[in-house]
Motif scaffolding. Structure first.
Motif, short mmCIF file in Angstrom:
data_model
loop_
_atom_site.label_atom_id
_atom_site.label_comp_id
_atom_site.label_asym_id
_atom_site.label_seq_id
_atom_site.Cartn_x
_atom_site.Cartn_y
_atom_site.Cartn_z
N GLN A 1 -4.65 -6.91 -7.11
CA GLN A 1 -5.04 -5.63 -6.52
C GLN A 1 -6.44 -5.24 -6.98
OE1 GLN A 1 -2.52 -2.28 -7.51
NE2 GLN A 1 -3.70 -0.88 -6.21
N GLU A 2 -7.29 -4.91 -6.05
CA GLU A 2 -8.61 -4.34 -6.37
C GLU A 2 -8.73 -3.07 -5.56
OE1 GLU A 2 -11.89 -7.15 -6.05
OE2 GLU A 2 -10.49 -8.72 -6.65
N GLY A 3 -8.53 -1.93 -6.22
CA GLY A 3 -8.52 -0.65 -5.50
C GLY A 3 -7.39 -0.64 -4.50
N GLU A 4 -7.74 -0.42 -3.25
CA GLU A 4 -6.73 -0.38 -2.18
C GLU A 4 -6.53 -1.75 -1.52
OE1 GLU A 4 -4.83 2.44 -0.83
OE2 GLU A 4 -5.31 2.87 -2.91
N THR A 5 -7.22 -2.76 -2.06
CA THR A 5 -7.14 -4.09 -1.45
C THR A 5 -6.15 -4.97 -2.21
OG1 THR A 5 -9.45 -3.87 -0.86
CG2 THR A 5 -8.52 -6.08 -0.70
N GLN B 1 0.84 -1.21 0.00
CA GLN B 1 0.00 0.00 0.00
C GLN B 1 0.87 1.26 0.00
OE1 GLN B 1 -2.53 -0.87 3.36
NE2 GLN B 1 -4.22 -1.52 2.02
N ASN C 1 2.45 1.74 -3.41
CA ASN C 1 1.43 2.16 -4.37
C ASN C 1 1.04 3.63 -4.16
OD1 ASN C 1 -0.50 1.34 -6.44
ND2 ASN C 1 -2.04 1.74 -4.88
N SER C 2 0.82 4.00 -2.90
CA SER C 2 0.35 5.37 -2.65
C SER C 2 1.46 6.40 -2.90
CB SER C 2 -0.21 5.51 -1.24
OG SER C 2 0.80 5.20 -0.31
N GLU D 1 1.43 7.20 -6.51
CA GLU D 1 0.29 8.09 -6.83
C GLU D 1 0.61 9.52 -6.41
OE1 GLU D 1 -3.17 6.29 -5.14
OE2 GLU D 1 -3.21 4.73 -6.69
#
Ligand code: SF4
Ligand code: SF4
Length: 253
Positions: free
Chosen positions: A235-239, A194, A197-198, A201
């Motif tokens: 990965q599905e969105g934040e999951t 996470q 990934n963030s 972004e």
């Protein structure tokens, strides 16, 4: 590709086309290579590691930021011809490959390099007939991310925080714990995914750094590099869901 010639040569198998006089196919024979004939074989085995003398190619834009990536300390990387990934003990900057362990980003096939006149130092110096002579001294001559981004404190800070929170040493330990059924180990891995990934972004939002160029700033996304550790991520969105790879060579199913 190298233009240097050496006395000591490397034996390679040559497969001639056509037939002998008795109509049998021409036999394979061994030939000695002692100079670069631009066959392109080395270009099919990955991109070069950049050296300090290649900085001019970055400044001129010959090597754009999205054609490069950082390999971080402790990262596992697949290399051509090897079943098991190899650990990089030091950070390096490389030209990207078209796929994992595949052709160099600039290779167009048939021995053609898109930037041949301005190719990196390692390509100019590489001698496939004497590979051991080409691997010495890389520790002191390689480019590091601080050589490129040292003047941008925000990026240097992001790199330092990313290295601290998402080091490959920590990833390896957490994955081993997770594989042994330790839930905290699994949570640590998900936290790292996470964060990685963030941060990408954030770089895009604040500085317009594209995902391709972020591979140079932060190395490739953990969601991809985790494959070499024997896991893949959905990965599905934040999951994020982490699964072991069961295949012989650790590739994403
Ligand atoms: S493998 Fe690379 S260095 Fe060797 S001959 Fe082919 S292009 Fe030149
Ligand atoms: S930069 Fe050019 S010479 Fe170097 S590996 Fe890539 S295609 Fe080959």
């Amino acid at each position: 590709m190298s233009e240097k010639a050496e006395d000591s040569g490397k034996l390679e198998i040559v497969t001639p086309q056509g037939h002998e006089e008795d109509d049998k196919p021409k036999k394979m024979r061994m030939a000695k290579k002692n100079a670069c004939d631009s066959c392109g074989k080395c270009c099919g085995m990955g991109g070069p590691v950049l050296q300090k003398e290649d900085m001019g190619l970055l400044m001129s834009g010959t090597l754009s930021q999205d054609s490069l990536y950082a390999v971080r300390e402790g990262e596992l990387v697949f290399v051509p011809g090897e079943q098991e990934p190899k650990e990089f003990f030091i950070e390096v900057i490389k030209v990207k490959e078209k796929n994992e362990g595949g052709e160099c980003f600039f290779y167009e096939g048939s021995g053609t390099c898109r930037i041949y006149e301005n190719r990196p130092a390692q390509c100019r110096d590489y001698q496939c007939w004497a590979p051991s002579e080409c691997l010495t001294g890389i520790d002191s001559t390689r480019i590091l991310r601080k050589d490129i981004f040292g003047g941008v404190p925000f990026l240097m800070d992001a790199i330092a925080r990313h290295n601290e929170k998402c080091s490959y040493e920590k990833l390896g330990v957490s994955l081993a714990r997770a594989a042994g059924g330790d839930e905290e180990g699994m949570e640590d891995v998900i936290d790292m995914l996470q964060y990685d990934n963030s941060l990408r972004e954030l770089l895009k939002e604040k500085l317009g750094i594209t995902p391709d160029a972020a591979d140079l700033v932060l190395g490739r996304p953990l969601i991809k590099t985790i494959n070499a550790f024997g896991f893949y991520v959905v990965q599905e969105g934040e999951t994020f869901t982490i699964m072991p790879i069961e295949t012989e060579r650790k590739e994403t199913p």
